[in-house]
Scaffold this active site. Structure first.
Site, PDB file in Angstrom:
ATOM      1  N   VAL A  85       0.846  -1.190   0.000  1.00  0.00           N
ATOM      2  CA  VAL A  85       0.000   0.000   0.000  1.00  0.00           C
ATOM      3  C   VAL A  85       0.881   1.238   0.000  1.00  0.00           C
ATOM      4  CG1 VAL A  85      -1.698   1.325   1.324  1.00  0.00           C
ATOM      5  CG2 VAL A  85      -1.894  -1.167   1.189  1.00  0.00           C
ATOM      6  N   GLU A 176      20.171 -10.846  23.229  1.00  0.00           N
ATOM      7  CA  GLU A 176      20.055 -12.191  22.660  1.00  0.00           C
ATOM      8  C   GLU A 176      21.085 -12.429  21.573  1.00  0.00           C
ATOM      9  OE1 GLU A 176      15.315 -12.904  23.673  1.00  0.00           O
ATOM     10  OE2 GLU A 176      15.879 -12.042  21.739  1.00  0.00           O
TER      11      GLU A 176
END
Length: 448
Positions: A85, A176
């Site tokens: 879009v 992480e």
């Protein structure tokens, strides 16, 4: 080309974005008397919290992705369109995809967030972030490519640059990544090379604030810091990157500047709303915050347009305890479910109270048997937190067969300490690292 609708067709709901927010909004409307059109520029839903495991070779992209058409194959009121879009006409109630026009009665925008380099967008080429599959594959190429290049390098100084990893940002993604790379260097890869000792790898985690994982309580942040340091990660808090040029990272700590040569610089420091925020601002006049997120009303609609909702990472929702909700999967999931229910209630001439986020806690993986979990009243660390982290992430994966694949991969990795998805892809040639100069004083640059 316009997408035509039948006369007297049910209420038309258009959802832009197939992440957690868009996915759960569509699922909430599964049994409703509405037609749902889900539009995404990718044909799959991506489980972003596990992207770092793709980047470090534990999982493959397909392990954390689910084709959208497969997810909604049994939802007869849901149509999936592949496209991007690029504009919205709120007066005509249409979204525009190139030469296609899709009408809507209700619009839900859930296009997420992108990386933010705080005005230094040129850093992106040398310090990639982690938001898409392509990002993870590129990051994986750089991480494993660095070890391969070090194996061939005979100059000790250049070899040190190849074996130096700098991670900018001490939130969950940065933590992480740092833990996963440490386990790679000091455990998984230690027997795989002949000319280098991977235990000589240097991993720096740079955090601008006083502690890593700042969204957690201080004791969990401290526990995570201790665990990372035991894994061999160097933590630098109160540290701001002032320049990245080529292979040289310059950072400021305690009014002292340091330069380090690193061939692998990874970005986990900031996010900004997707470009759809700007599109909405230009087409509706809605206000956006400094990072491009759309300011939403208590029911997640936008000011002046009760039939346009913005959810997930693109939304700035500050109507609960005067705090902006974080851009995490549980927030997007709950917002998607809420908007789906609200649409159905409105069609019945009813409404719902304002959106209220039920905080389910936060968690971060540090390494094997190491994690931290904050469940408000319950704080977990170590093995129990690690097991809980695994269960939560398995729960949030979308398809059953994906859950089985990930469980198998994790079990295999746990037993063998081997990472099966260590592919190096891409054609970009390696570039010679620059020399390293430490503790160099220089004029102050632009901090993060």
């Amino acid at each position: 080309m316009a997408v035509s609708l039948e006369k007297n067709a049910p209420h038309q709901v258009v959802i832009v974005g197939g992440g957690f927010g868009g996915l759960y909004a569509a699922k909430a409307l599964n049994a409703a008397n509405v037609n749902v059109t889900l539009i995404d520029k990718r044909n799959f839903h991506l489980f972003q919290p596990l992207l770092y495991q793709v980047a470090t070779g534990t999982l493959s992209p397909s392990d954390i992705s689910a084709p959208l058409r497969s997810v909604f194959s049994k939802s007869k009121n849901t149509k999936v369109l592949l496209g991007e879009v690029n504009n919205i006409d709120p007066k005509a109630q249409q979204v525009i995809l190139g030469d296609e026009v899709v009408p809507y009665d209700t619009l839900i925008v859930a296009t997420g967030a992108n990386h933010s380099y705080f005005g230094k967008d040129h850093w992106e080429k040398v310090a990639p972030g982690l938001k898409t599959v392509e990002d993870a594959i590129e990051m994986r190429r750089r991480i494993f490519g660095a070890f391969e290049a070090a194996e061939k390098e005979t100059d000790p100084e250049k070899r040190r640059a190849w074996l130096s990893f700098v991670i900018v940002g001490g939130g969950p993604t940065g933590v992480e990544l740092a833990g996963a790379i440490a386990e790679l260097a000091y455990k998984t890869l230690k027997e795989d090379f002949r000319s280098i000792d991977t235990s000589e790898t240097k991993i720096l985690l740079l955090q601008g604030g006083p502690r890593i994982l700042p969204h957690m309580v201080p004791e969990l942040s401290a526990s995570a810091a201790v665990s990372l340091q035991k894994l061999g990660v160097e933590l630098h808090t109160h540290t701001r990157v002032t320049n990245i040029e080529g292979d040289i990272v310059t950072f400021k700590q305690d009014n002292e500047f340091t330069e380090i040569a690193s061939k692998t610089i990874l970005w986990a420091a900031g996010v900004q709303g997707s470009p759809m925020g700007k599109v909405l601002k230009e087409s509706t006049g809605v206000e956006c915050d400094y990072s491009g997120r759309v300011i939403v009303e208590p029911d997640l609609s936008i000011e002046g347009y009760a039939n346009i909702f913005v959810i997930g990472d693109l939304a700035n929702f500050s109507h609960q305890d005067s705090k902006v909700l974080p851009g995490v999967a549980p927030v997007a999931k709950q917002q998607g479910e809420y908007v789906g229910k609200l649409i159905q209630r409105r069609l019945q001439g009813k409404t719902l109270p304002q959106f209220h986020y039920n905080d389910v806690g936060s968690l971060a993986m540090i390494g094997q048997n190491l994690a931290v979990v904050d469940l408000s009243l319950i704080k977990l660390t170590g093995f129990i937190a690690w097991a809980f982290w695994l269960l939560v992430h398995i729960y949030f994966l979308i398809e059953f067969d994906t859950k089985l694949l990930v469980v198998f991969q994790w079990a295999w990795n746990y037993i063998t300490r081997n990472r099966r998805s260590r592919l190096i892809t891409g054609r970009e040639a390696f570039v010679e690292p620059k020399t390293v100069n430490t503790r160099v004083q220089q004029p102050s640059g632009t901090p993060l």
